[in-house]
Design a protein around this motif. Sequence first.
Motif, PDB file in Angstrom:
ATOM      1  N   SER A 291      -5.546   9.361  -6.026  1.00  0.00           N
ATOM      2  CA  SER A 291      -5.688   8.197  -5.147  1.00  0.00           C
ATOM      3  C   SER A 291      -6.461   8.557  -3.887  1.00  0.00           C
ATOM      4  O   SER A 291      -7.291   7.775  -3.412  1.00  0.00           O
TER       5      SER A 291
ATOM      6  N   GLU B 231      -5.437   1.936   2.982  1.00  0.00           N
ATOM      7  CA  GLU B 231      -5.810   1.779   1.582  1.00  0.00           C
ATOM      8  C   GLU B 231      -5.056   2.765   0.689  1.00  0.00           C
ATOM      9  O   GLU B 231      -4.574   2.402  -0.392  1.00  0.00           O
TER      10      GLU B 231
ATOM     11  N   GLU C  33      -1.343   1.744   0.491  1.00  0.00           N
ATOM     12  CA  GLU C  33      -1.192   0.517  -0.297  1.00  0.00           C
ATOM     13  C   GLU C  33      -1.183   0.857  -1.785  1.00  0.00           C
ATOM     14  O   GLU C  33      -0.364   0.348  -2.551  1.00  0.00           O
ATOM     15  N   SER C  34      -2.092   1.735  -2.192  1.00  0.00           N
ATOM     16  CA  SER C  34      -2.168   2.142  -3.591  1.00  0.00           C
ATOM     17  C   SER C  34      -0.942   2.946  -4.010  1.00  0.00           C
ATOM     18  O   SER C  34      -0.316   2.663  -5.038  1.00  0.00           O
TER      19      SER C  34
ATOM     20  N   SER D  74       2.359   1.043  -4.173  1.00  0.00           N
ATOM     21  CA  SER D  74       2.412   0.216  -5.371  1.00  0.00           C
ATOM     22  C   SER D  74       2.782   1.054  -6.590  1.00  0.00           C
ATOM     23  O   SER D  74       3.613   0.649  -7.405  1.00  0.00           O
TER      24      SER D  74
ATOM     25  N   SER E 140      -1.954  -9.108  -3.215  1.00  0.00           N
ATOM     26  CA  SER E 140      -2.454  -8.083  -2.295  1.00  0.00           C
ATOM     27  C   SER E 140      -3.948  -7.916  -2.510  1.00  0.00           C
ATOM     28  O   SER E 140      -4.508  -8.378  -3.512  1.00  0.00           O
TER      29      SER E 140
ATOM     30  N   HIS F  25      -5.314  -5.191  -3.234  1.00  0.00           N
ATOM     31  CA  HIS F  25      -5.421  -4.352  -4.425  1.00  0.00           C
ATOM     32  C   HIS F  25      -5.404  -5.209  -5.689  1.00  0.00           C
ATOM     33  O   HIS F  25      -6.180  -4.973  -6.626  1.00  0.00           O
ATOM     34  N   GLN F  26      -4.532  -6.194  -5.731  1.00  0.00           N
ATOM     35  CA  GLN F  26      -4.457  -7.069  -6.907  1.00  0.00           C
ATOM     36  C   GLN F  26      -5.704  -7.926  -7.071  1.00  0.00           C
ATOM     37  O   GLN F  26      -6.006  -8.374  -8.183  1.00  0.00           O
TER      38      GLN F  26
ATOM     39  N   ASP G 211      -8.560  -6.735  -6.737  1.00  0.00           N
ATOM     40  CA  ASP G 211      -9.590  -5.759  -7.141  1.00  0.00           C
ATOM     41  C   ASP G 211     -10.590  -5.444  -6.030  1.00  0.00           C
ATOM     42  O   ASP G 211     -11.764  -5.160  -6.295  1.00  0.00           O
TER      43      ASP G 211
ATOM     44  N   SER H 229     -12.269  -3.091  -3.435  1.00  0.00           N
ATOM     45  CA  SER H 229     -12.440  -1.651  -3.275  1.00  0.00           C
ATOM     46  C   SER H 229     -11.953  -1.241  -1.888  1.00  0.00           C
ATOM     47  O   SER H 229     -11.658  -2.098  -1.038  1.00  0.00           O
ATOM     48  N   SER H 230     -11.889   0.063  -1.642  1.00  0.00           N
ATOM     49  CA  SER H 230     -11.437   0.518  -0.328  1.00  0.00           C
ATOM     50  C   SER H 230     -12.372   0.035   0.774  1.00  0.00           C
ATOM     51  O   SER H 230     -11.929  -0.355   1.859  1.00  0.00           O
TER      52      SER H 230
ATOM     53  N   ARG I 235     -11.704  -3.683   1.331  1.00  0.00           N
ATOM     54  CA  ARG I 235     -10.455  -3.900   2.061  1.00  0.00           C
ATOM     55  C   ARG I 235     -10.627  -3.611   3.547  1.00  0.00           C
ATOM     56  O   ARG I 235     -10.141  -4.366   4.400  1.00  0.00           O
TER      57      ARG I 235
END
Length: 263
Positions: free
Chosen positions: A26, A56, A59-60, A63, A212, A214-215, A217, A219-220, A223
């Motif tokens: 990650s 970021e 968050e990943s 999850s 979110s 992240h959901q 899709d 990218s960092s 975001r």
Amino acid sequence: MRGKIVSLPSNGDAAAQDALHTVVGSAAKVLFVAPEEVDPDIPLVDQGLDSILTVELLESLNSVFDRRVRAAELNEHATPRQLASYYVKLTVGTDGTDAEPPFLAVVRECLAEVLMTDVDAATDDTTFADLGMDSILKVELIVVLNGRLGRSDDEALLREYPTPALFAAYLASRADGEAGQQPPAEAFAVLREAVLDVLPQTPADAVTPENSLHQLDASSLDRADIVAQAMHRLGVRAPAERLAAAQNLGALATVLEQYREHG
């Protein structure tokens, strides 16, 4: 990646090794480097992780591990190996039992800082008064906790929740309650606009408080751009630890609104 990590010193625990691979993978994604370039034993901030990328990364990882680690906690778990071990500790207790209640470890750490002594689980059900805390030390404890968690609680709460265990339970209940609240309309509208600007292919009806970044899709870089745009439009600057704690767009809008009100 696996060859590099396995060759390093390890306690041999499979869960710890799997967690380490997850953290390294990650971290590599948010840093835009190959996994083998992430050193498990060098602090992430020394490998290029800044405040936005911290949001970021957590968050990943939050999850994946289904746990809430905040940006401020990276001070104590700075390297990928330390962070992986911390996630394992939160997921499964060291004796194989369920993990301790959320926030209890943070309360202990802050209490130890204020009392300038070691604090362990034996004190969880001891009142703050019996631990030798007067009104000045209680105020100091609240200041330290608020700084660590990005909150604005009052010292009077320590009378209502007079032990570390009870106060940790209060913090957990507040976190759960805040996560379920409807987001402030204007802040969410600004955040939604930023999402659609940065991610024009995203269906508008997918930008909901429950989803979110992240959901969606993102990218960092997407975001970071979305958060930066929303903060600019609202005229706020929220700390990374509060942004990292936001599990979805609704919670993120709530954080932005809080700092808009107090900024």
